[in-house]
Design a protein around this motif. Structure first.
Motif, PDB file in Angstrom:
ATOM      1  N   GLU A  31       0.845  -1.200   0.000  1.00  0.00           N
ATOM      2  CA  GLU A  31       0.000   0.000   0.000  1.00  0.00           C
ATOM      3  C   GLU A  31       0.877   1.246   0.000  1.00  0.00           C
ATOM      4  N   ASP A  32       0.564   2.179  -0.924  1.00  0.00           N
ATOM      5  CA  ASP A  32       1.401   3.383  -1.018  1.00  0.00           C
ATOM      6  C   ASP A  32       0.626   4.676  -0.747  1.00  0.00           C
ATOM      7  N   ASN A  33      -0.643   4.535  -0.302  1.00  0.00           N
ATOM      8  CA  ASN A  33      -1.463   5.707   0.056  1.00  0.00           C
ATOM      9  C   ASN A  33      -1.729   6.654  -1.112  1.00  0.00           C
ATOM     10  N   SER A  34      -1.620   6.178  -2.328  1.00  0.00           N
ATOM     11  CA  SER A  34      -1.790   7.075  -3.476  1.00  0.00           C
ATOM     12  C   SER A  34      -3.249   7.298  -3.855  1.00  0.00           C
ATOM     13  N   GLN A  35      -4.128   6.353  -3.491  1.00  0.00           N
ATOM     14  CA  GLN A  35      -5.527   6.463  -3.883  1.00  0.00           C
ATOM     15  C   GLN A  35      -6.388   6.833  -2.680  1.00  0.00           C
ATOM     16  N   LYS A  36      -7.180   7.893  -2.814  1.00  0.00           N
ATOM     17  CA  LYS A  36      -7.896   8.445  -1.674  1.00  0.00           C
ATOM     18  C   LYS A  36      -9.413   8.275  -1.746  1.00  0.00           C
ATOM     19  N   SER A  37      -9.925   7.624  -2.789  1.00  0.00           N
ATOM     20  CA  SER A  37     -11.380   7.619  -2.960  1.00  0.00           C
ATOM     21  C   SER A  37     -12.088   6.919  -1.801  1.00  0.00           C
ATOM     22  N   SER A  38     -11.495   5.854  -1.247  1.00  0.00           N
ATOM     23  CA  SER A  38     -12.118   5.177  -0.111  1.00  0.00           C
ATOM     24  C   SER A  38     -12.049   6.037   1.144  1.00  0.00           C
ATOM     25  N   LEU A  39     -10.932   6.737   1.331  1.00  0.00           N
ATOM     26  CA  LEU A  39     -10.771   7.564   2.523  1.00  0.00           C
ATOM     27  C   LEU A  39     -11.700   8.768   2.519  1.00  0.00           C
ATOM     28  N   VAL A  40     -11.986   9.319   1.351  1.00  0.00           N
ATOM     29  CA  VAL A  40     -12.829  10.507   1.312  1.00  0.00           C
ATOM     30  C   VAL A  40     -14.280  10.166   0.998  1.00  0.00           C
ATOM     31  N   ALA A  41     -14.600   8.885   0.931  1.00  0.00           N
ATOM     32  CA  ALA A  41     -15.969   8.482   0.613  1.00  0.00           C
ATOM     33  C   ALA A  41     -16.932   8.978   1.685  1.00  0.00           C
ATOM     34  N   GLY A  42     -18.162   9.241   1.257  1.00  0.00           N
ATOM     35  CA  GLY A  42     -19.176   9.649   2.225  1.00  0.00           C
ATOM     36  C   GLY A  42     -19.498   8.545   3.207  1.00  0.00           C
ATOM     37  N   GLY A  43     -19.361   7.285   2.766  1.00  0.00           N
ATOM     38  CA  GLY A  43     -19.576   6.156   3.660  1.00  0.00           C
ATOM     39  C   GLY A  43     -21.022   5.740   3.817  1.00  0.00           C
ATOM     40  N   LEU A  44     -21.939   6.438   3.175  1.00  0.00           N
ATOM     41  CA  LEU A  44     -23.356   6.070   3.295  1.00  0.00           C
ATOM     42  C   LEU A  44     -23.610   4.708   2.661  1.00  0.00           C
ATOM     43  N   PHE A  45     -24.365   3.865   3.356  1.00  0.00           N
ATOM     44  CA  PHE A  45     -24.889   2.685   2.675  1.00  0.00           C
ATOM     45  C   PHE A  45     -26.402   2.878   2.532  1.00  0.00           C
ATOM     46  N   ASN A  46     -26.816   2.758   1.292  1.00  0.00           N
ATOM     47  CA  ASN A  46     -28.185   3.080   0.931  1.00  0.00           C
ATOM     48  C   ASN A  46     -28.545   2.266  -0.310  1.00  0.00           C
ATOM     49  N   PRO A  47     -29.532   1.381  -0.226  1.00  0.00           N
ATOM     50  CA  PRO A  47     -29.847   0.509  -1.364  1.00  0.00           C
ATOM     51  C   PRO A  47     -30.601   1.189  -2.497  1.00  0.00           C
ATOM     52  N   VAL A  48     -31.045   2.427  -2.271  1.00  0.00           N
ATOM     53  CA  VAL A  48     -31.930   3.080  -3.234  1.00  0.00           C
ATOM     54  C   VAL A  48     -31.213   4.245  -3.920  1.00  0.00           C
ATOM     55  N   ILE A  49     -31.368   4.321  -5.240  1.00  0.00           N
ATOM     56  CA  ILE A  49     -30.888   5.487  -5.983  1.00  0.00           C
ATOM     57  C   ILE A  49     -31.948   6.572  -5.846  1.00  0.00           C
ATOM     58  N   LEU A  50     -31.628   7.607  -5.086  1.00  0.00           N
ATOM     59  CA  LEU A  50     -32.655   8.562  -4.674  1.00  0.00           C
ATOM     60  C   LEU A  50     -32.957   9.634  -5.711  1.00  0.00           C
ATOM     61  N   LYS A  51     -32.239   9.616  -6.795  1.00  0.00           N
ATOM     62  CA  LYS A  51     -32.584  10.535  -7.885  1.00  0.00           C
ATOM     63  C   LYS A  51     -33.806  10.030  -8.630  1.00  0.00           C
ATOM     64  N   ARG A  52     -33.871   8.688  -8.795  1.00  0.00           N
ATOM     65  CA  ARG A  52     -34.953   8.105  -9.604  1.00  0.00           C
ATOM     66  C   ARG A  52     -35.863   7.172  -8.806  1.00  0.00           C
ATOM     67  N   PHE A  53     -35.545   6.966  -7.532  1.00  0.00           N
ATOM     68  CA  PHE A  53     -36.309   6.049  -6.680  1.00  0.00           C
ATOM     69  C   PHE A  53     -36.306   4.633  -7.262  1.00  0.00           C
ATOM     70  N   THR A  54     -35.116   4.162  -7.600  1.00  0.00           N
ATOM     71  CA  THR A  54     -34.943   2.799  -8.093  1.00  0.00           C
ATOM     72  C   THR A  54     -33.950   2.068  -7.200  1.00  0.00           C
ATOM     73  N   LEU A  55     -34.040   0.740  -7.225  1.00  0.00           N
ATOM     74  CA  LEU A  55     -33.116  -0.065  -6.436  1.00  0.00           C
ATOM     75  C   LEU A  55     -31.770  -0.127  -7.147  1.00  0.00           C
ATOM     76  N   ALA A  56     -30.694   0.096  -6.404  1.00  0.00           N
ATOM     77  CA  ALA A  56     -29.359  -0.002  -6.984  1.00  0.00           C
ATOM     78  C   ALA A  56     -29.080  -1.440  -7.400  1.00  0.00           C
ATOM     79  N   TRP A  57     -28.121  -1.604  -8.306  1.00  0.00           N
ATOM     80  CA  TRP A  57     -27.761  -2.923  -8.823  1.00  0.00           C
ATOM     81  C   TRP A  57     -27.447  -3.884  -7.678  1.00  0.00           C
ATOM     82  N   ASN A  58     -28.176  -5.016  -7.634  1.00  0.00           N
ATOM     83  CA  ASN A  58     -27.959  -6.096  -6.673  1.00  0.00           C
ATOM     84  C   ASN A  58     -27.981  -5.633  -5.213  1.00  0.00           C
TER      85      ASN A  58
END
Length: 351
Positions: A31-58
């Protein structure tokens, strides 16, 4: 000889490493700490796509696997990671309300969308058309998860903090060797860093830059997450994460002034109380052309594997697909075609 080398320790690398631990496999992580997308993620777990009110893939399957996974990680690391947090979707019209009710009637969505609309959740967040509540949602503290898991691996001599040098990797018929470390397999979990990987950079990985701001407000006193034109996520101590932006043109990992101004303008329209911006973070989400993960074996080198392409939903996706990949390697259980990287090989791979 080790069983595995794992390259990268974001959400993907952690999930793969934990699946290996569950099987008592010997491995080391680079690990070289070069990728930050996981560290800066919002962290929300939410099964629904709230723009269209549809269930996210799987999403149903992901929820069943992810929540026990993170509870197990809390026990393992002796750290608080999983926080149940309700999400409220602000409606902008009567039509949106009707669309919500229609979606809630669908069998796969009914357990997540509450049909009892809420007139007000906070005096500082007005809405002419009420709010809809999403059930079974929450936040994974990805910052704590990653830091604590790194410490765990460090204490068990299972991680090396250095940049992976692809030119030093020797691939043999039944093993790989890297600077004196021999293993049967190697799994690359590099996020957007995969663009530099000569073995897997043929895959159509797309970067999607996401930025958040953190605001401080003594007046807001919000305990729920709210989705409007942006998400606002309570962090405690009068701090709130606001985001996120989606930019597939900008691959500079540094925070931008444009994104900050955009998020500030949107939060000003959402809340009526005073706030102060105290931080900003950015990361490049790794996404695929068809918005599905990319997992599987290299078309030429049979002991090289990839686990990537989670986009903005890595918190929910990684526990599920990591198990699928390790079962594929260890038990020869075929990967679902929709996530197997072989779907791109014919068109993109040139031997």
């Amino acid at each position: 000889m080790l069983d595995y080398i794992v390259v990268g320790l974001g959400l993907s690398g952690i999930a793969i490493s934990q699946r290996l631990e569950d099987r008592n496999k010997k491995f080391v992580v680079f690990e070289d700490n070069s990728q930050k997308s996981s560290l800066v993620a919002g962290g929300l777990f939410n099964p629904v796509i709230l723009k269209r009110f549809t269930l996210a893939w799987n999403a149903n399957e992901q929820m069943k696997i992810a929540l026990p996974f993170y509870k197990e990680m809390e026990t393992k690391l002796q750290a608080k990671i999983l926080y149940p947090v309700e999400i409220y979707r602000k409606f902008f019209s009567a039509e949106e309300q009707n669309n919500w009710f229609e979606a809630a009637d669908k069998p796969l969505l009914s357990e997540y969308l509450d049909t009892n609309l809420v007139k007000e959740i906070n005096p500082n967040i007005p809405s002419e058309f009420s709010f809809g509540r999403v059930r079974q949602t929450g936040v994974i503290d990805t910052d704590v998860l990653i830091k604590e898991y790194r410490n765990y691996l460090k204490n068990n001599n299972k991680i090396q903090f250095e940049r992976f040098d692809y030119s030093a990797l020797q691939v043999n018929e039944d093993s790989v060797n890297y600077n004196g470390v021999s293993a049967k397999q190697i799994v690359f979990c590099e996020g957007f860093g995969m663009q530099h990987n000569p073995f897997f950079n043929y895959l159509p990985l797309r970067g999607n830059k996401g930025e958040y701001i953190t605001i401080y407000s003594e007046e807001l006193k919000l305990e729920e997450a709210v989705k409007s034109s942006v998400f606002i996520i309570p962090l405690g101590n009068n701090l709130y994460k606001v985001g996120a932006t989606y930019n597939n043109k900008d691959t500079d990992p540094q925070p931008s002034k444009t994104a900050r101004e955009d998020l500030e303008n949107k939060i000003k329209k959402l809340i009526t109380c005073k706030f102060e911006v105290v931080d900003q973070s950015a990361g490049i989400r790794p996404a695929s052309k068809d918005r599905k993960p990319m997992l599987g074996r290299h078309p030429k080198y049979k002991n090289l594997y990839c686990c990537n392409g989670f986009g903005s939903r890595g918190v929910l996706i990684s526990p599920m697909v990591s198990e699928q990949l390790i079962r594929f390697i260890e038990e020869n259980v075929q990967l679902p075609q929709e996530i197997d990287l072989q779907r791109f090989n014919k068109k993109h791979y040139k031997a």
